[in-house]
Motif scaffolding. Structure first.
Motif, PDB file in Angstrom:
ATOM      1  N   TRP A  13       0.826  -1.202   0.000  1.00 53.14           N
ATOM      2  CA  TRP A  13       0.000   0.000   0.000  1.00 53.14           C
ATOM      3  C   TRP A  13       0.863   1.257   0.000  1.00 53.14           C
ATOM      4  CZ3 TRP A  13      -4.028   2.499  -1.243  1.00 53.14           C
ATOM      5  CH2 TRP A  13      -4.397   3.671  -0.599  1.00 53.14           C
ATOM      6  N   ARG A  14       1.833   1.297   0.891  1.00 51.98           N
ATOM      7  CA  ARG A  14       2.695   2.481   0.984  1.00 51.98           C
ATOM      8  C   ARG A  14       3.544   2.661  -0.268  1.00 51.98           C
ATOM      9  NH1 ARG A  14       4.135   2.122   7.393  1.00 51.98           N
ATOM     10  NH2 ARG A  14       2.157   3.016   8.086  1.00 51.98           N
ATOM     11  N   ALA A  15       4.037   1.575  -0.824  1.00 53.25           N
ATOM     12  CA  ALA A  15       4.818   1.664  -2.059  1.00 53.25           C
ATOM     13  C   ALA A  15       3.947   2.219  -3.189  1.00 53.25           C
ATOM     14  CB  ALA A  15       5.379   0.292  -2.436  1.00 53.25           C
ATOM     15  N   TYR A  16       2.698   1.735  -3.276  1.00 53.76           N
ATOM     16  CA  TYR A  16       1.781   2.222  -4.298  1.00 53.76           C
ATOM     17  C   TYR A  16       1.508   3.720  -4.125  1.00 53.76           C
ATOM     18  CZ  TYR A  16      -2.545   3.612  -6.392  1.00 53.76           C
ATOM     19  OH  TYR A  16      -3.489   4.338  -7.070  1.00 53.76           O
ATOM     20  N   ILE A  17       1.145   4.136  -2.927  1.00 55.56           N
ATOM     21  CA  ILE A  17       0.792   5.536  -2.674  1.00 55.56           C
ATOM     22  C   ILE A  17       1.967   6.454  -2.986  1.00 55.56           C
ATOM     23  CG2 ILE A  17       0.318   7.203  -0.801  1.00 55.56           C
ATOM     24  CD1 ILE A  17      -2.149   5.781  -1.838  1.00 55.56           C
ATOM     25  N   GLU A  18       3.113   6.128  -2.448  1.00 51.86           N
ATOM     26  CA  GLU A  18       4.275   7.002  -2.634  1.00 51.86           C
ATOM     27  C   GLU A  18       4.722   7.040  -4.095  1.00 51.86           C
ATOM     28  OE1 GLU A  18       7.173   5.883   0.332  1.00 51.86           O
ATOM     29  OE2 GLU A  18       5.725   6.270   1.943  1.00 51.86           O
ATOM     30  N   ALA A  19       4.795   5.885  -4.747  1.00 51.44           N
ATOM     31  CA  ALA A  19       5.228   5.860  -6.141  1.00 51.44           C
ATOM     32  C   ALA A  19       4.199   6.524  -7.061  1.00 51.44           C
ATOM     33  CB  ALA A  19       5.490   4.426  -6.593  1.00 51.44           C
ATOM     34  N   SER A  20       2.909   6.295  -6.815  1.00 52.76           N
ATOM     35  CA  SER A  20       1.892   6.898  -7.692  1.00 52.76           C
ATOM     36  C   SER A  20       1.874   8.415  -7.545  1.00 52.76           C
ATOM     37  CB  SER A  20       0.512   6.295  -7.437  1.00 52.76           C
ATOM     38  OG  SER A  20       0.052   6.559  -6.144  1.00 52.76           O
ATOM     39  N   GLN A  21       2.070   8.915  -6.331  1.00 54.19           N
ATOM     40  CA  GLN A  21       2.125  10.370  -6.138  1.00 54.19           C
ATOM     41  C   GLN A  21       3.350  10.957  -6.839  1.00 54.19           C
ATOM     42  OE1 GLN A  21      -0.584  11.566  -5.569  1.00 54.19           O
ATOM     43  NE2 GLN A  21      -0.870  12.042  -3.438  1.00 54.19           N
ATOM     44  N   ARG A  22       4.490  10.284  -6.696  1.00 57.69           N
ATOM     45  CA  ARG A  22       5.707  10.754  -7.378  1.00 57.69           C
ATOM     46  C   ARG A  22       5.539  10.711  -8.896  1.00 57.69           C
ATOM     47  NH1 ARG A  22       8.292   8.060  -2.937  1.00 57.69           N
ATOM     48  NH2 ARG A  22       9.406   9.605  -1.705  1.00 57.69           N
ATOM     49  N   LEU A  23       4.943   9.632  -9.395  1.00 51.36           N
ATOM     50  CA  LEU A  23       4.722   9.493 -10.834  1.00 51.36           C
ATOM     51  C   LEU A  23       3.805  10.592 -11.346  1.00 51.36           C
ATOM     52  CD1 LEU A  23       4.997   7.964 -13.517  1.00 51.36           C
ATOM     53  CD2 LEU A  23       3.069   6.520 -12.754  1.00 51.36           C
ATOM     54  N   PHE A  24       2.675  10.801 -10.681  1.00 51.29           N
ATOM     55  CA  PHE A  24       1.743  11.831 -11.114  1.00 51.29           C
ATOM     56  C   PHE A  24       2.409  13.211 -11.103  1.00 51.29           C
ATOM     57  CE2 PHE A  24      -1.467  15.074 -10.550  1.00 51.29           C
ATOM     58  CZ  PHE A  24      -2.320  14.782 -11.595  1.00 51.29           C
ATOM     59  N   THR A  25       3.149  13.500 -10.053  1.00 46.95           N
ATOM     60  CA  THR A  25       3.832  14.796  -9.957  1.00 46.95           C
ATOM     61  C   THR A  25       4.835  14.969 -11.090  1.00 46.95           C
ATOM     62  OG1 THR A  25       3.517  14.884  -7.577  1.00 46.95           O
ATOM     63  CG2 THR A  25       5.284  16.244  -8.469  1.00 46.95           C
ATOM     64  N   ARG A  26       5.607  13.924 -11.368  1.00 50.27           N
ATOM     65  CA  ARG A  26       6.599  14.005 -12.438  1.00 50.27           C
ATOM     66  C   ARG A  26       5.926  14.190 -13.793  1.00 50.27           C
ATOM     67  NH1 ARG A  26      11.953  12.268 -12.592  1.00 50.27           N
ATOM     68  NH2 ARG A  26      11.797  12.895 -10.429  1.00 50.27           N
ATOM     69  N   LEU A  27       4.866  13.427 -14.063  1.00 54.98           N
ATOM     70  CA  LEU A  27       4.147  13.563 -15.331  1.00 54.98           C
ATOM     71  C   LEU A  27       3.548  14.962 -15.472  1.00 54.98           C
ATOM     72  CD1 LEU A  27       2.344  10.100 -15.538  1.00 54.98           C
ATOM     73  CD2 LEU A  27       4.396  10.829 -16.782  1.00 54.98           C
ATOM     74  N   GLU A  28       2.973  15.468 -14.401  1.00 56.05           N
ATOM     75  CA  GLU A  28       2.381  16.818 -14.409  1.00 56.05           C
ATOM     76  C   GLU A  28       3.461  17.875 -14.652  1.00 56.05           C
ATOM     77  OE1 GLU A  28      -0.752  19.781 -13.522  1.00 56.05           O
ATOM     78  OE2 GLU A  28      -1.060  17.638 -13.304  1.00 56.05           O
ATOM     79  N   ASP A  29       4.583  17.770 -13.941  1.00 49.99           N
ATOM     80  CA  ASP A  29       5.669  18.736 -14.116  1.00 49.99           C
ATOM     81  C   ASP A  29       6.216  18.711 -15.544  1.00 49.99           C
ATOM     82  OD1 ASP A  29       5.390  19.429 -11.450  1.00 49.99           O
ATOM     83  OD2 ASP A  29       7.216  18.373 -10.792  1.00 49.99           O
ATOM     84  N   ASP A  30       6.431  17.510 -16.077  1.00 51.91           N
ATOM     85  CA  ASP A  30       6.938  17.392 -17.449  1.00 51.91           C
ATOM     86  C   ASP A  30       5.953  17.966 -18.455  1.00 51.91           C
ATOM     87  OD1 ASP A  30       9.151  16.109 -16.398  1.00 51.91           O
ATOM     88  OD2 ASP A  30       8.693  14.137 -17.279  1.00 51.91           O
ATOM     89  N   LEU A  31       4.674  17.693 -18.253  1.00 48.93           N
ATOM     90  CA  LEU A  31       3.644  18.186 -19.172  1.00 48.93           C
ATOM     91  C   LEU A  31       3.579  19.705 -19.149  1.00 48.93           C
ATOM     92  CD1 LEU A  31       1.433  17.329 -21.146  1.00 48.93           C
ATOM     93  CD2 LEU A  31      -0.119  17.098 -19.212  1.00 48.93           C
ATOM     94  N   ARG A  32       3.592  20.287 -17.959  1.00 49.80           N
ATOM     95  CA  ARG A  32       3.552  21.749 -17.844  1.00 49.80           C
ATOM     96  C   ARG A  32       4.794  22.394 -18.463  1.00 49.80           C
ATOM     97  NH1 ARG A  32      -0.400  24.145 -14.851  1.00 49.80           N
ATOM     98  NH2 ARG A  32      -1.570  22.829 -13.414  1.00 49.80           N
ATOM     99  N   ALA A  33       5.953  21.790 -18.270  1.00 48.74           N
ATOM    100  CA  ALA A  33       7.183  22.347 -18.816  1.00 48.74           C
ATOM    101  C   ALA A  33       7.186  22.318 -20.344  1.00 48.74           C
ATOM    102  CB  ALA A  33       8.394  21.580 -18.278  1.00 48.74           C
ATOM    103  N   ALA A  34       6.606  21.273 -20.918  1.00 46.41           N
ATOM    104  CA  ALA A  34       6.616  21.117 -22.367  1.00 46.41           C
ATOM    105  C   ALA A  34       5.473  21.854 -23.054  1.00 46.41           C
ATOM    106  CB  ALA A  34       6.548  19.636 -22.725  1.00 46.41           C
ATOM    107  N   SER A  35       4.360  22.067 -22.340  1.00 48.44           N
ATOM    108  CA  SER A  35       3.163  22.538 -23.042  1.00 48.44           C
ATOM    109  C   SER A  35       2.363  23.606 -22.318  1.00 48.44           C
ATOM    110  CB  SER A  35       2.230  21.359 -23.285  1.00 48.44           C
ATOM    111  OG  SER A  35       1.717  20.879 -22.055  1.00 48.44           O
ATOM    112  N   GLU A  36       2.629  23.838 -21.064  1.00 48.78           N
ATOM    113  CA  GLU A  36       1.812  24.722 -20.239  1.00 48.78           C
ATOM    114  C   GLU A  36       0.403  24.174 -20.020  1.00 48.78           C
ATOM    115  OE1 GLU A  36       2.036  28.801 -21.528  1.00 48.78           O
ATOM    116  OE2 GLU A  36       4.217  28.779 -21.495  1.00 48.78           O
TER     117      GLU A  36
END
Length: 158
Positions: A13-36
């Motif tokens: 459970w903890r591995a899922y929560i922590e990794a999914s939050q990190r993944l979502f944050t990274r995807l969001e940051d990359d998307l905003r940087a590339a496209s706004e």
């Protein structure tokens, strides 16, 4: 009283929560940087681009995004101000409205898609083998269907 999770399930459970939050944050940051575009912007654009006539009723769009009606109204209004979507009355039901993809929204999606796909591959897909992809698909398809069918229902006791 609810029974505690076993140590193995708690670690999962903890591995899922922590990794999914990190993944979502990274995807969001990359998307905003590339496209706004935010992740929510991108998801709205994808769903509209795939819909017949590039339009969806607001209620259906909210359900697909797992957004409350008020959250969707805020999201679509924000995107409308930027020219990515419009909101129009439903042709077959004057009481409802539809979100409609604009040419600018389609262009923004087409420009963002290669960057987003690269980010998804880099941060998730390229690290998984075929068996893991199959497992991930099986687990999250089943959970998604169960959760969609039980929205608002009390949790099951096992």
């Amino acid at each position: 009283m609810t029974e505690s999770l076993s140590e193995v399930r708690l670690v999962a459970w903890r591995a899922y929560i922590e990794a999914s939050q990190r993944l979502f944050t990274r995807l969001e940051d990359d998307l905003r940087a590339a496209s706004e575009l935010s992740f929510a912007d991108y998801h709205v654009l994808v769903l509209l681009a795939e819909a017949p006539g590039q339009r969806l009723r607001m209620g259906e769009l909210a359900g697909r995004l797992v957004f409350s009606p008020s959250r969707l109204t805020y999201q679509v209004s924000s995107m409308q101000r930027r020219g990515l979507v419009t909101r129009q009355p439903c042709p077959d039901d004057g009481r409802g409205s539809e979100a409609v993809l604009t040419a600018a929204g389609l262009l923004a999606l087409r420009e963002a898609a290669p960057h987003h796909l690269r980010s998804v591959r880099t941060h998730l897909m390229d690290d998984l083998d075929d068996a893991e992809i199959t497992c991930l698909t099986t687990v999250f398809t089943r959970l998604g269907q169960r959760l969609q069918g039980t929205a608002g229902a009390a949790p099951r006791e096992s």
